[in-house]
Design a protein around this motif. Structure first.
Motif, short mmCIF file in Angstrom:
data_model
loop_
_atom_site.label_atom_id
_atom_site.label_comp_id
_atom_site.label_asym_id
_atom_site.label_seq_id
_atom_site.Cartn_x
_atom_site.Cartn_y
_atom_site.Cartn_z
N TYR A 140 33.55 -49.15 63.59
CA TYR A 140 34.86 -48.75 64.10
C TYR A 140 35.89 -49.85 63.85
O TYR A 140 37.04 -49.56 63.44
N SER A 141 35.49 -51.10 64.09
CA SER A 141 36.41 -52.23 63.92
C SER A 141 36.87 -52.37 62.47
O SER A 141 38.04 -52.70 62.20
N ARG A 142 35.95 -52.13 61.55
CA ARG A 142 36.33 -52.23 60.13
C ARG A 142 37.29 -51.11 59.73
O ARG A 142 38.18 -51.31 58.90
N ASN A 143 37.12 -49.95 60.32
CA ASN A 143 37.97 -48.81 59.99
C ASN A 143 39.30 -48.83 60.75
O ASN A 143 40.24 -48.12 60.38
N ASN A 144 39.35 -49.63 61.83
CA ASN A 144 40.55 -49.69 62.67
C ASN A 144 40.91 -51.14 62.97
O ASN A 144 40.80 -51.60 64.11
N PRO A 145 41.32 -51.91 61.95
CA PRO A 145 41.59 -53.33 62.15
C PRO A 145 42.66 -53.57 63.22
O PRO A 145 43.68 -52.88 63.25
N LEU A 151 31.53 -61.97 60.96
CA LEU A 151 31.52 -60.57 60.56
C LEU A 151 32.77 -60.16 59.78
O LEU A 151 32.84 -59.04 59.27
N GLY A 152 33.76 -61.04 59.72
CA GLY A 152 34.99 -60.73 58.99
C GLY A 152 35.77 -59.60 59.65
O GLY A 152 36.34 -58.75 58.96
N LEU A 153 35.82 -59.61 60.99
CA LEU A 153 36.50 -58.54 61.71
C LEU A 153 37.91 -58.94 62.10
O LEU A 153 38.28 -60.11 62.09
N ASP A 154 38.71 -57.95 62.45
CA ASP A 154 40.07 -58.17 62.93
C ASP A 154 40.14 -57.62 64.35
O ASP A 154 40.37 -56.43 64.56
N TRP A 155 39.88 -58.49 65.32
CA TRP A 155 39.99 -58.13 66.73
C TRP A 155 41.21 -58.83 67.33
O TRP A 155 41.58 -59.93 66.91
#
Length: 324
Positions: free
Chosen positions: A146-151, A176-180
């Motif tokens: 979900y996080s990758r699809n909804n940065p 993980l290279g996420l955008d939180w």
């Protein structure tokens, strides 16, 4: 003529005075304060309220818990650093928050190495990754997808800038290279309430503060840190099982005192606190909430641990965006 008898009597009197002064130095002359640098209801606060009545009984003086929240724990830490150095003002805090402060904050009004002295480690608590019930992720992988699809859509609550759960969150984001979106609150209890209410989406926080909300179905647990699964959450995988780094380990709580406090008083505190934390009652209370009592054998042992941790934190923060 020298009176030998008088000499012996005089020497004995001096010995009694010295012994009396040493005994007095080991005694507490008034109320003791345990300062918690976060809002009520967080891990540090819960531990302080477990310890206070036991310490009061051991030293024969009132022990008062005071919450002085703000600046990621540094308002309370500064208060203790500038207190009367008589050993009667203690700080119970997330140790990582203290050790990270010089690297995270531009203006720290005290020096942790010269203004505060370690007494003992108190406990270790694994982190629970708790999700707001507004989300229905069935696994950590669902959250990542979900996080990758909804940065930027997932808001992560933390106890404050530079708190251990903030640093752990940033490590997870990097790995993980996420955008939180990371939001700093005034302590773990405020961060937890934000997730329970749906104001924020998730947090990593110590089991001592978070586990009751998970068990009461107010948050959903997707993962836990530590070496093995929690007995209370047997179906929740560890980060290691998910292939994530071992440094995502949890919160370490400790007690420090104003630097310059009498060594005899600090030694007495260390002994009494170690004895309290070794009791079945305290160990059971901490264990019931997923934590482990971990008293230091000596104050020097805690100092060594803090020195090692500070070096690691300084290096990590220098290469990250963790800054107030």
């Amino acid at each position: 003529m020298i009176n030998i008898k008088s000499l012996f009597v005089g020497a004995a009197s001096v010995s009694l005075i010295v012994a009396g002064n040493v005994a007095l130095a080991n005694e507490f002359q008034g109320p003791v304060r345990i300062v918690v640098p976060f809002a009520p209801g967080g891990t540090s606060d819960i531990l302080a309220r477990y310890i206070a009545p036991e310490l009061s009984e051991a030293i024969g003086q009132p022990v008062i818990v005071e919450n002085k929240a703000g600046a990621g724990g540094n308002i309370g830490a500064d208060y203790v650093a500038k207190a009367n150095p008589n050993g009667h003002t203690l700080l119970l805090s997330d140790l990582t928050a203290l050790l990270a402060a010089p690297s995270v904050l531009d203006n720290v009004a005290y020096d942790i190495e010269s203004d505060l002295s370690p007494v003992t480690m108190v406990s270790y608590s694994p982190y629970v990754l708790g999700m707001s019930q507004q989300h229905n992720f069935e696994s950590f992988d669902d959250l990542v997808e979900y996080s990758r699809n909804n940065p930027g859509d997932i808001a992560v609550a933390t106890s404050g800038v530079g708190a251990n759960n903030h640093i752990t969150t940033e490590r997870l984001i990097q790995d993980l290279g996420l955008d939180w979106t990371v939001i700093a609150y005034r302590g773990g209890s405020d961060a937890t309430r934000a997730v329970v209410s749906g104001e924020s989406d998730m947090l990593l926080n110590g089991t001592t503060a978070s586990l009751p909300f998970v068990l009461n179905d107010q948050m959903n647990a997707l993962a836990v840190t530590g070496e093995e699964r929690l007995e209370e959450l047997p179906d929740t995988p560890t980060f290691r099982e998910l292939g994530l780094p071992g440094e995502l380990d949890g919160t370490y709580q400790g007690i420090l005192v104003t630097a310059g406090s009498p060594p005899e008083v600090v030694e007495r505190l260390q002994k009494e606190l170690a004895d309290i934390l070794a009791t079945e009652d305290l160990q059971a209370k901490i264990a019931q909430q997923g934590g482990q009592a971990r008293p230091s054998e000596t104050s020097a042992q805690l100092q060594e641990w803090m020195t090692e941790q500070m070096a690691e934190l300084t290096e990590f923060i220098a290469g990250s965006d963790i800054k107030q």
